[in-house]
Design an enzyme around this catalytic site. Sequence first.
Site, PDB file in Angstrom:
ATOM      1  CB  CYS A  62       5.957   7.584  -2.869  1.00  0.00           C
ATOM      2  SG  CYS A  62       5.673   6.140  -1.803  1.00  0.00           S
ATOM      3  CG  ASP A 117      -9.565  -4.559  -5.592  1.00  0.00           C
ATOM      4  OD1 ASP A 117      -8.569  -5.304  -5.520  1.00  0.00           O
ATOM      5  OD2 ASP A 117     -10.688  -4.869  -5.169  1.00  0.00           O
ATOM      6  CB  CYS A 172       4.013   9.093   0.485  1.00  0.00           C
ATOM      7  SG  CYS A 172       2.847   7.927  -0.270  1.00  0.00           S
ATOM      8  CD  GLU A 180      -1.978  -7.958 -12.598  1.00  0.00           C
ATOM      9  OE1 GLU A 180      -0.941  -8.115 -11.938  1.00  0.00           O
ATOM     10  OE2 GLU A 180      -3.070  -7.643 -12.084  1.00  0.00           O
ATOM     11  CB  CYS A 183       2.161   4.287   1.227  1.00  0.00           C
ATOM     12  SG  CYS A 183       3.854   4.430   0.609  1.00  0.00           S
ATOM     13  CB  CYS A 241       2.980   3.488  -2.809  1.00  0.00           C
ATOM     14  SG  CYS A 241       2.269   5.133  -2.530  1.00  0.00           S
ATOM     15  CG  ASP A 267      -6.867  -5.059  -9.954  1.00  0.00           C
ATOM     16  OD1 ASP A 267      -5.901  -5.801 -10.199  1.00  0.00           O
ATOM     17  OD2 ASP A 267      -7.522  -5.119  -8.889  1.00  0.00           O
TER      18      ASP A 267
END
Length: 322
Positions: free
Chosen positions: A254, A280, A273, A198, A270, A251, A110
């Site tokens: 989950c 990052d 969860c 990416e 999150c 997330c 990333d």
Amino acid sequence: MRDAHRAYKNYFDSHAGHRKGRKVGHPRFKSRKDTRQSFRLTRNGFSLRPNGRLYVAKVGEVKVRWSRTLPSEPSSVTIIREPDGHYYASFVVEVQPTPLPAVAREIGVDLGITRLATCVDTTGARRDIANPRHLAGKQRKLAQLEREKARRVKGSANRAKTRRRVAVQHGKVARARRDYHHKQALTLIRDNQVVYVEDLNVAGMVLNRRLAKAIHDAGWSQFVRLIEEKAQKYGRIVHEVSRWLPSSKTCSACGHIMGEMPLRVRTWVCPGCGTVHDRDHNASVNILAAGQAERRNACGAQLRPLRGEALGDETGTTPGAA
């Protein structure tokens, strides 16, 4: 003539819609005031002498300080004059790939500004690549030289000297950044069989005037390009994940997707969860998972049911139906 033909072909193909990417501008003649001067010679315009010198047509023998030995006979050479006054000879040669021994580890990368890259591999280990901010380190010196240049009379010799001093500082920044990217890209390629990155729209992101300088200073495009080049040379794989993947706000535990997440939010919890995520690190985990899923599908897994005769009331059972 060959370069001019290619430039006009790209221009007409671009405006006719036959060429992908952004529109190509009309070719123009080179100016002696351009920052980067260059010309290209094919095999009949140059030769390498036994004494290590380079013979250039219409110029003669030129003393060269070789950075490395040429791996094969060059097919062309480009003579480049950088803004800082240094001359370079760039040869086009054929290089045979040298595959590295296969490894089982894969990694998701990333890209960012605070850190150049945050990486997570298949073992779960995290690795942060620092962003040295080479341009920011020279900003004070560059500002001083720019003020000095502004005080000089336009067209004077003193202004030309100051302009060259500015170019020298920018050259140091570019070379330091390129050297750092080479070393970090080679480390990623040596340690991992597959690198997932990416597919960022850097050209669109730099339109943000608040982040443009920081993005240019990080050099994301150059870093990814070097990773791809080294992967091709050493027998590794680079896979680009779609830029539309919400990697930062999904997330990784989950799968819950957050609605809005400004850039100032570096850590979030999150609501599904309760997992606390570093922005990052979470993005790199999602890039790794998405990239592995895409590669598995691309290697032969069935993405849709096989073609066959429709049954029951499904579309296509009525004779003559469209």
